[in-house]
Design an enzyme around this catalytic site. Structure first.
Site: not given
Ligand code: PH2
Ligand code: MG
Ligand code: MG
Length: 156
Positions: A76, A86, A89, A91
């Protein structure tokens, strides 16, 4: 868990295994993988997302630290672009029924209620879950205007 670079299905699959291997942590449930169009800048590949339920003795800050360590291991790079592409991610969506707001961490995740790519997998593993101050995951998913993500079939 989200990824849209370097084989997103594999990135998410490996990350889910790594979550279960964190110290003092056990992965109690994991959702299917879902594919969806990017939220934010449209000139990036589709995302693969999943959610996991962890039983953990790690506090929220230590958990965040460990998640960022996994993100770094997956290559990352924190780019300048908000909501940019990325490799991985991770979260924290919820931490029990805690409501937290620090410099580094806001729980419940501020985007949780608007994001179908979060609500749909969350509903799969925790249909009875309540989001503190926001109502049930079921009602939030029902009310969500964003297109429903596509559930990916598990590899045979
Ligand atoms: N995460 C993002 C930005 N856009 N779009 C989708 N469909 N799924 C994601 O997890 C995502 C995103 C930034 O964390
Ligand atoms: Mg996110
Ligand atoms: Mg994040």
């Amino acid at each position: 868990v989200g990824s849209n670079l370097d084989d997103p299905v594999a990135q998410v699959g490996h990350a889910l295994s790594e979550l279960d291997e964190l110290p003092r942590t056990h992965c109690a449930a994991r959702s299917s993988l879902y594919r969806s169009a990017p939220m934010g800048p449209q000139d990036q590949p589709p995302y693969v997302n999943a959610v996991a339920a962890l039983d953990t003795a790690l506090g929220p800050d230590e958990l965040l630290e460990r998640l960022q360590e996994i993100e770094r291991r997956h290559g990352r790079v924190r780019g300048a672009q908000r909501w940019g592409p990325r490799t991985l991610d991770l979260d924290i969506l919820l931490y029990g029924d805690a409501v937290l707001s620090t410099e580094r961490l806001t729980v419940p995740h501020p985007g949780l209620c608007e994001r179908s790519f979060v609500l749909v997998p969350l509903l799969e593993i925790a249909p009875q879950l309540e989001v503190p101050g926001q109502g049930s995951v079921a009602s939030l998913a029902e009310a969500c205007a964003m297109a429903v993500p596509e559930r990916l079939e598990a590899a045979p």
